[in-house]
Design an enzyme around this catalytic site. Structure first.
Site, PDB file in Angstrom:
ATOM      1  N   SER A   1       8.385   3.052   2.463  1.00 32.04           N
ATOM      2  CA  SER A   1       9.573   3.347   1.899  1.00 32.04           C
ATOM      3  C   SER A   1      10.263   1.751   2.504  1.00 32.04           C
ATOM      4  O   SER A   1       9.540   0.862   3.335  1.00 32.04           O
ATOM      5  CB  SER A   1      10.240   4.042   2.866  1.00 32.04           C
ATOM      6  OG  SER A   1      10.898   4.532   2.604  1.00 32.04           O
TER       7      SER A   1
ATOM      8  N   TYR B   1      12.131   8.763  10.103  1.00 34.57           N
ATOM      9  CA  TYR B   1      11.485   9.261   9.055  1.00 34.57           C
ATOM     10  C   TYR B   1      10.819   7.512   8.648  1.00 34.57           C
ATOM     11  O   TYR B   1       9.815   7.569   8.110  1.00 34.57           O
ATOM     12  CB  TYR B   1      12.605   9.005   7.903  1.00 34.57           C
ATOM     13  CG  TYR B   1      12.570   8.948   6.169  1.00 34.57           C
ATOM     14  CD1 TYR B   1      11.047   9.866   5.838  1.00 34.57           C
ATOM     15  CD2 TYR B   1      12.514   8.236   5.908  1.00 34.57           C
ATOM     16  CE1 TYR B   1      10.549   9.514   4.301  1.00 34.57           C
ATOM     17  CE2 TYR B   1      12.135   7.785   4.686  1.00 34.57           C
ATOM     18  CZ  TYR B   1      11.432   8.399   3.860  1.00 34.57           C
ATOM     19  OH  TYR B   1      10.457   8.139   2.394  1.00 34.57           O
TER      20      TYR B   1
ATOM     21  N   LYS C   1       7.043   6.230   7.857  1.00 32.94           N
ATOM     22  CA  LYS C   1       6.516   5.877   7.460  1.00 32.94           C
ATOM     23  C   LYS C   1       5.574   4.053   7.743  1.00 32.94           C
ATOM     24  O   LYS C   1       4.505   4.130   7.893  1.00 32.94           O
ATOM     25  CB  LYS C   1       7.058   4.795   6.761  1.00 32.94           C
ATOM     26  CG  LYS C   1       7.624   6.552   5.646  1.00 32.94           C
ATOM     27  CD  LYS C   1       6.957   6.653   4.697  1.00 32.94           C
ATOM     28  CE  LYS C   1       7.446   7.736   3.701  1.00 32.94           C
ATOM     29  NZ  LYS C   1       6.523   8.515   3.028  1.00 32.94           N
TER      30      LYS C   1
ATOM     31  N   TYR D   1       8.567   2.072  -1.041  1.00 31.10           N
ATOM     32  CA  TYR D   1      10.412   1.868  -2.342  1.00 31.10           C
ATOM     33  C   TYR D   1      11.511   1.760  -2.151  1.00 31.10           C
ATOM     34  O   TYR D   1      11.832   2.285  -1.345  1.00 31.10           O
ATOM     35  CB  TYR D   1      10.475   3.747  -3.031  1.00 31.10           C
ATOM     36  CG  TYR D   1       9.094   4.379  -2.806  1.00 31.10           C
ATOM     37  CD1 TYR D   1       7.708   3.733  -3.341  1.00 31.10           C
ATOM     38  CD2 TYR D   1       8.747   6.169  -2.981  1.00 31.10           C
ATOM     39  CE1 TYR D   1       6.423   4.170  -3.999  1.00 31.10           C
ATOM     40  CE2 TYR D   1       7.864   6.375  -2.819  1.00 31.10           C
ATOM     41  CZ  TYR D   1       6.711   5.509  -4.011  1.00 31.10           C
ATOM     42  OH  TYR D   1       5.484   6.173  -4.297  1.00 31.10           O
TER      43      TYR D   1
END
Length: 352
Positions: free
Chosen positions: A137, A162, A166, A191
């Protein structure tokens, strides 16, 4: 024929990627806990792909379970051999993905995302499967970075649990590769902001409960499921005071995974990082205006206070993916808005 294991394959990005894999001739084995997804997404994938045999018959197989369960993962690899062939590679989507929720429940996120990935890597190694595409991400990048475009060498400094999970998984994968550099083929796909849906309107984003992401929030207001769209701040240092993001059509994102797989198949073992975005910045108000114009619908909105953890601008430098993966995002913002609204109109209650 290549068989790919897709973890979290019933989710938003996972289901669109499964469809693209099938259309490219891959056999797909999906595992998903279905906590935040629905098996109907994969049934719809079969429908779009015109599979003569339905789920669990030939091209697309499914097993329900949690990646934190090593016995379950081992059974999946063994089952794949029993039904025809071993798993050749893994696309790893499984995990929790809400920035806001991760701030409230960090232990839950570290357990699911990191512990689950460690289990997966152990089982992959034990089964001599060492080709991995990891769903990373843009949240791993430094929020205070001054670059107009973020490239793969930009500073890493996530601001929420979060993003931290990652980042840690990427570091884990780097350590794993360095321990056996002649064996592992790994790509981390970072992403930016996937939105839209398959143009058929049969599969799309289906949040459980109140949506956390921007696009389902817009579509649910447009369909009168919610009263108004919340714009978090109108005093950001941008041209219209609202945050700027890099929105990418989910089908372009899915194609990026196929390009990454093909890249790994042709290369010697290595580990690479790639941004998947359009390279085009769009403000929240620009997105809202485009959505209203393209779909000829009004979306009531209100400006409210800034949201904790937000930053003014996040836009990808996608030149490395374009050059190395031979991939290009093809769909523009209007197509994203059109396809995403079609999904919402045809499926007002998601997959229910």
């Amino acid at each position: 024929m290549q068989r790919v294991l897709v973890t979290g394959g019933a989710g938003f990005i996972g289901s669109h990627t499964c469809l693209t894999l099938l259309e490219k001739g891959y056999e797909v084995f999906v595992i998903d806990s279905l906590i935040n997804s629905s098996l109907r997404s994969l049934e719809r994938v079969c429908e779009i792909a015109n599979l003569k045999n339905k789920l669990n018959k030939k091209q697309l197989f499914f097993a329900k379970g949690d990646i934190r369960n090593k016995n379950f993962l081992q059974e999946v690899f063994e089952k794949s051999i029993k039904v025809g062939s071993p798993i050749n590679g893994v696309i790893h989507f499984a995990g929790l993905k809400s920035v806001n929720e991760s701030l409230e429940f960090p232990l839950k996120y570290w357990d699911m995302n990191v512990s689950g990935t460690i289990n997966l890597l152990n089982i992959m190694s034990e089964n001599n499967c060492r080709k991995l595409i990891f769903s990373s991400s843009a949240t791993i990048y430094d929020a205070s970075a001054s670059e107009s475009l973020i490239n793969e060498r930009s500073k890493i400094n996530p601001t929420n649990p979060y993003g931290s999970t990652k980042m840690v998984i990427e570091k884990l994968l780097e350590d794993l590769f360095n321990s056996m550099p002649s064996q592992w083929k790994i790509i981390n796909l970072r992403y930016f902001n996937p939105i839209g849906a398959h143009p058929s309107g049969l599969i799309g984003e289906f949040p459980i409960g109140l949506p956390n992401n921007i696009f389902p929030s817009i579509t649910q207001v447009a369909s009168k499921k919610l009263g108004f769209f919340k714009v978090f701040g109108n005093d950001w240092p941008t041209h219209d005071g609202t945050c700027i993001r890099d929105f990418i059509h989910v089908m372009d994102l899915a194609e990026g995974h196929i390009s990454a797989l093909e890249y790994l198949e042709e290369r010697q073992p290595e580990i690479r990082n790639f941004n998947l975005g359009t390279g085009v910045g769009t403000s929240v108000m620009q997105l809202l205006k485009t959505f209203q114009e393209v779909n000829n619908i009004e979306v009531p909105f209100k400006f409210i206070d800034r949201r904790k953890g937000d930053i003014p601008k996040v836009v990808a430098d996608n030149s490395l993916a374009i050059k190395s993966l031979k991939w290009n995002p093809k769909k523009d913002l209007k197509q994203m808005c059109r396809d995403g609204w079609k999904w919402q109109k045809l499926n007002p209650n998601g997959y229910i």
